[in-house]
Design a protein around this motif. Structure first.
Motif, PDB file in Angstrom:
ATOM      1  N   ALA A 273       0.851  -1.169  -0.037  1.00 25.59           N
ATOM      2  CA  ALA A 273      -0.003   0.009  -0.005  1.00 25.59           C
ATOM      3  C   ALA A 273       0.900   1.193  -0.004  1.00 25.59           C
ATOM      4  O   ALA A 273       0.504   2.210  -0.433  1.00 25.59           O
ATOM      5  CB  ALA A 273      -0.950  -0.087   1.232  1.00 25.59           C
ATOM      6  N   LEU A 274       1.984   1.293   0.576  1.00 21.80           N
ATOM      7  CA  LEU A 274       3.039   2.447   0.514  1.00 21.80           C
ATOM      8  C   LEU A 274       3.893   2.473  -0.374  1.00 21.80           C
ATOM      9  O   LEU A 274       5.052   3.282  -0.249  1.00 21.80           O
ATOM     10  CB  LEU A 274       3.559   2.474   2.130  1.00 21.80           C
ATOM     11  CG  LEU A 274       2.570   2.737   3.162  1.00 21.80           C
ATOM     12  CD1 LEU A 274       3.265   2.652   4.447  1.00 21.80           C
ATOM     13  CD2 LEU A 274       1.563   4.228   2.912  1.00 21.80           C
ATOM     14  N   ARG A 275       4.081   1.359  -1.054  1.00 21.93           N
ATOM     15  CA  ARG A 275       5.079   1.084  -2.315  1.00 21.93           C
ATOM     16  C   ARG A 275       5.551   2.232  -3.174  1.00 21.93           C
ATOM     17  O   ARG A 275       6.396   2.907  -3.194  1.00 21.93           O
ATOM     18  CB  ARG A 275       4.967  -0.083  -2.991  1.00 21.93           C
ATOM     19  CG  ARG A 275       6.098  -0.517  -3.913  1.00 21.93           C
ATOM     20  CD  ARG A 275       7.437  -0.837  -3.208  1.00 21.93           C
ATOM     21  NE  ARG A 275       6.867  -1.769  -1.786  1.00 21.93           N
ATOM     22  CZ  ARG A 275       7.118  -3.139  -2.030  1.00 21.93           C
ATOM     23  NH1 ARG A 275       7.443  -3.748  -3.297  1.00 21.93           N
ATOM     24  NH2 ARG A 275       6.906  -3.924  -1.038  1.00 21.93           N
ATOM     25  N   GLY A 276       4.126   2.806  -3.745  1.00 14.86           N
ATOM     26  CA  GLY A 276       4.318   4.003  -4.805  1.00 14.86           C
ATOM     27  C   GLY A 276       4.591   5.284  -3.955  1.00 14.86           C
ATOM     28  O   GLY A 276       5.532   6.180  -4.261  1.00 14.86           O
ATOM     29  N   PHE A 277       4.173   5.472  -2.775  1.00 13.77           N
ATOM     30  CA  PHE A 277       4.128   6.663  -1.949  1.00 13.77           C
ATOM     31  C   PHE A 277       5.705   6.680  -1.757  1.00 13.77           C
ATOM     32  O   PHE A 277       6.242   7.738  -1.743  1.00 13.77           O
ATOM     33  CB  PHE A 277       3.525   6.630  -0.651  1.00 13.77           C
ATOM     34  CG  PHE A 277       3.753   7.635   0.402  1.00 13.77           C
ATOM     35  CD1 PHE A 277       3.344   9.093   0.043  1.00 13.77           C
ATOM     36  CD2 PHE A 277       4.753   7.493   1.545  1.00 13.77           C
ATOM     37  CE1 PHE A 277       3.751   9.890   1.117  1.00 13.77           C
ATOM     38  CE2 PHE A 277       4.979   8.417   2.170  1.00 13.77           C
ATOM     39  CZ  PHE A 277       4.564   9.812   2.224  1.00 13.77           C
ATOM     40  N   SER A 278       6.427   5.669  -0.967  1.00 16.81           N
ATOM     41  CA  SER A 278       7.942   5.779  -0.604  1.00 16.81           C
ATOM     42  C   SER A 278       8.773   5.669  -1.949  1.00 16.81           C
ATOM     43  O   SER A 278       9.662   6.279  -1.803  1.00 16.81           O
ATOM     44  CB  SER A 278       8.063   4.400   0.239  1.00 16.81           C
ATOM     45  OG  SER A 278       7.730   3.235  -0.408  1.00 16.81           O
ATOM     46  N   LEU A 279       8.593   4.831  -2.844  1.00 12.15           N
ATOM     47  CA  LEU A 279       9.115   4.995  -4.255  1.00 12.15           C
ATOM     48  C   LEU A 279       9.271   6.523  -4.836  1.00 12.15           C
ATOM     49  O   LEU A 279      10.458   7.031  -5.245  1.00 12.15           O
ATOM     50  CB  LEU A 279       8.637   4.081  -5.298  1.00 12.15           C
ATOM     51  CG  LEU A 279       9.766   3.981  -6.400  1.00 12.15           C
ATOM     52  CD1 LEU A 279      11.015   3.441  -6.116  1.00 12.15           C
ATOM     53  CD2 LEU A 279       9.031   2.881  -7.292  1.00 12.15           C
ATOM     54  N   ALA A 280       7.953   7.196  -4.740  1.00  8.38           N
ATOM     55  CA  ALA A 280       8.251   8.646  -5.344  1.00  8.38           C
ATOM     56  C   ALA A 280       9.066   9.272  -4.289  1.00  8.38           C
ATOM     57  O   ALA A 280       9.740  10.367  -4.721  1.00  8.38           O
ATOM     58  CB  ALA A 280       6.632   9.165  -5.164  1.00  8.38           C
ATOM     59  N   LEU A 281       9.096   9.254  -3.159  1.00  7.05           N
ATOM     60  CA  LEU A 281      10.053   9.711  -1.969  1.00  7.05           C
ATOM     61  C   LEU A 281      11.415   9.662  -2.497  1.00  7.05           C
ATOM     62  O   LEU A 281      12.258  10.604  -2.318  1.00  7.05           O
ATOM     63  CB  LEU A 281       9.552   9.626  -0.631  1.00  7.05           C
ATOM     64  CG  LEU A 281       8.203  10.382  -0.146  1.00  7.05           C
ATOM     65  CD1 LEU A 281       7.884  10.031   1.227  1.00  7.05           C
ATOM     66  CD2 LEU A 281       8.294  11.767  -0.329  1.00  7.05           C
ATOM     67  N   ILE A 282      11.662   8.406  -2.669  1.00  3.66           N
ATOM     68  CA  ILE A 282      13.299   7.982  -2.842  1.00  3.66           C
ATOM     69  C   ILE A 282      13.688   8.929  -4.052  1.00  3.66           C
ATOM     70  O   ILE A 282      14.644   9.406  -4.344  1.00  3.66           O
ATOM     71  CB  ILE A 282      13.119   6.584  -3.061  1.00  3.66           C
ATOM     72  CG1 ILE A 282      13.150   5.861  -1.655  1.00  3.66           C
ATOM     73  CG2 ILE A 282      14.647   6.246  -3.469  1.00  3.66           C
ATOM     74  CD1 ILE A 282      12.947   4.342  -1.676  1.00  3.66           C
ATOM     75  N   ILE A 283      12.894   8.554  -5.239  1.00  6.54           N
ATOM     76  CA  ILE A 283      13.466   9.388  -6.486  1.00  6.54           C
ATOM     77  C   ILE A 283      13.267  10.790  -6.356  1.00  6.54           C
ATOM     78  O   ILE A 283      14.346  11.397  -6.689  1.00  6.54           O
ATOM     79  CB  ILE A 283      12.332   8.857  -7.571  1.00  6.54           C
ATOM     80  CG1 ILE A 283      12.503   7.297  -7.779  1.00  6.54           C
ATOM     81  CG2 ILE A 283      12.781   9.631  -8.767  1.00  6.54           C
ATOM     82  CD1 ILE A 283      11.273   6.967  -8.738  1.00  6.54           C
ATOM     83  N   GLY A 284      12.382  11.405  -5.519  1.00  6.29           N
ATOM     84  CA  GLY A 284      12.267  12.819  -5.408  1.00  6.29           C
ATOM     85  C   GLY A 284      13.476  13.394  -4.693  1.00  6.29           C
ATOM     86  O   GLY A 284      13.736  14.449  -4.616  1.00  6.29           O
ATOM     87  N   ILE A 285      13.930  12.590  -3.344  1.00  4.19           N
ATOM     88  CA  ILE A 285      14.972  12.939  -2.549  1.00  4.19           C
ATOM     89  C   ILE A 285      16.354  13.219  -3.595  1.00  4.19           C
ATOM     90  O   ILE A 285      17.037  14.002  -3.336  1.00  4.19           O
ATOM     91  CB  ILE A 285      15.202  12.246  -1.291  1.00  4.19           C
ATOM     92  CG1 ILE A 285      13.721  12.427  -0.359  1.00  4.19           C
ATOM     93  CG2 ILE A 285      16.384  12.259  -0.654  1.00  4.19           C
ATOM     94  CD1 ILE A 285      13.673  11.449   0.458  1.00  4.19           C
ATOM     95  N   ILE A 286      16.691  11.681  -4.221  1.00 11.39           N
ATOM     96  CA  ILE A 286      17.546  11.893  -5.057  1.00 11.39           C
ATOM     97  C   ILE A 286      17.789  12.983  -5.928  1.00 11.39           C
ATOM     98  O   ILE A 286      18.849  13.622  -6.121  1.00 11.39           O
ATOM     99  CB  ILE A 286      17.869  10.380  -5.480  1.00 11.39           C
ATOM    100  CG1 ILE A 286      18.054   9.295  -4.763  1.00 11.39           C
ATOM    101  CG2 ILE A 286      19.205  10.611  -6.446  1.00 11.39           C
ATOM    102  CD1 ILE A 286      18.132   7.929  -5.215  1.00 11.39           C
ATOM    103  N   VAL A 287      16.831  13.166  -6.870  1.00  9.04           N
ATOM    104  CA  VAL A 287      16.581  14.131  -7.867  1.00  9.04           C
ATOM    105  C   VAL A 287      16.716  15.444  -7.228  1.00  9.04           C
ATOM    106  O   VAL A 287      17.343  16.308  -7.679  1.00  9.04           O
ATOM    107  CB  VAL A 287      15.309  13.832  -8.558  1.00  9.04           C
ATOM    108  CG1 VAL A 287      15.082  15.136  -9.582  1.00  9.04           C
ATOM    109  CG2 VAL A 287      15.482  12.635  -9.373  1.00  9.04           C
TER     110      VAL A 287
END
Length: 303
Positions: A273-287
């Motif tokens: 349920a939190l996979r998309g939310f956390s993945l978007a944050l991971i990519i966003g933090i790196i970018v």
């Protein structure tokens, strides 16, 4: 605690042409994907019915899809949690066309119950025992309203940040900050377009968080730039920007790293349920971390 020497003199601005070129290339790819493939909008935005099914024995995802199609459900979307648990998303037509008693024609609860019974009958036809959790129905109009509200939320956030930075700094800093924000948001949304992962309200919330995170990193560097422009009149703009990045590098890296560790743990152990939310944050933090160094400062320099 300093992990990087604040008095170092790494020439980050020397790579500005290549870094901006790579950034613009990635933005172009993201926009092209968004215009051709679009986003795989989840139930929150498209409307429909979500049903969670738990099998007594392990089942294959494709078998679940085939069973639903044979029962007459058009284009069912089946998401696998593990070998026994699945999330089933059905189009709004599935609920609207379900057969119920004439007196219950306007009862949403009756429609959900009847639809769940049809889904259960389709899945148990394979000989496997199935337990369904209560279904959730989102109407097409509700999904449309959520999509519109999400777009408005992003625009309001951008305008609010521009107004604040113009008051706190000046318009050149505001333009560079918004350009960096748009760069980060487009790359994250482009990732979801390219991979066709579900884009739901949780992912939208993560993108708004990425927006704020990007601003935070950029403003820290810009605040140092402003201080150095006032205190070092003998330095060129390129030297000022390099010194500003070097002096804030330790803070930028450590803040991003600690946040990234937390979000990665959420991605690994937070469940589907939190996979998309956390993945978007991971990519966003790196970018966002990279863009605050290699994109925001070149844009500010050119302005």
């Amino acid at each position: 605690m300093e992990f990087f020497n604040p008095n170092s003199n790494v020439n980050f601005m020397g790579a500005r042409r290549w870094s901006v070129l790579v950034s613009l290339l990635l933005v172009g790819i993201s926009i092209f994907s968004l215009s051709t493939r679009g986003l795989n909008l989840a139930l929150d935005f498209t409307g429909g019915t979500l049903i969670e099914a738990s099998f007594a024995q392990p089942a294959e995802q494709q078998d679940v899809v085939d069973a639903l199609k044979q029962a007459g459900f058009a284009s069912p979307v089946v998401q696998r949690y593990d070998s026994r648990n699945f999330a089933i998303r059905l189009k709004p037509e599935a609920s609207e066309n379900v057969k119920i008693a004439e007196g219950d024609a306007n009862s949403l609860g009756a429609r959900n119950t009847a639809l769940s019974n049809q889904v259960k009958a389709a899945l148990t036809a394979t000989g496997n025992e199935v337990t369904l959790k209560p279904s959730v129905y989102v109407g097409p109009q509700v999904g449309k309203d959520l999509a519109t509200g999400g777009i408005v939320a992003v625009i309001v956030v951008l305008l609010g940040i521009v107004f604040y930075i113009m008051l706190r700094f000046e318009w050149k800093f505001a333009v560079a900050t918004v350009a960096t924000e748009l760069h980060d948001v487009i790359l994250v949304v482009g990732f979801f377009s390219i991979t066709q992962m579900d884009f739901d309200l949780a992912v939208l919330a993560a993108i708004l968080a990425v927006d704020g995170y990007s601003v935070n990193d950029t403003i820290v560097v810009f605040d140092r730039v402003r201080e150095l422009f006032k205190s070092t009149r003998n330095l060129s703009p390129v030297e000022v920007l390099n010194r500003a990045v070097n002096s804030t590098l330790s803070r930028t890296i450590m803040t991003s790293l600690t946040t990234l560790l937390t979000v990665t743990a959420l991605f690994l152990f937070g469940g589907e349920a939190l996979r998309g939310f956390s993945l978007a944050l991971i990519i966003g933090i790196i970018v966002g971390t990279l863009s605050s160094i290699f994109f925001a400062n070149p844009v500010l320099l050119w302005l």
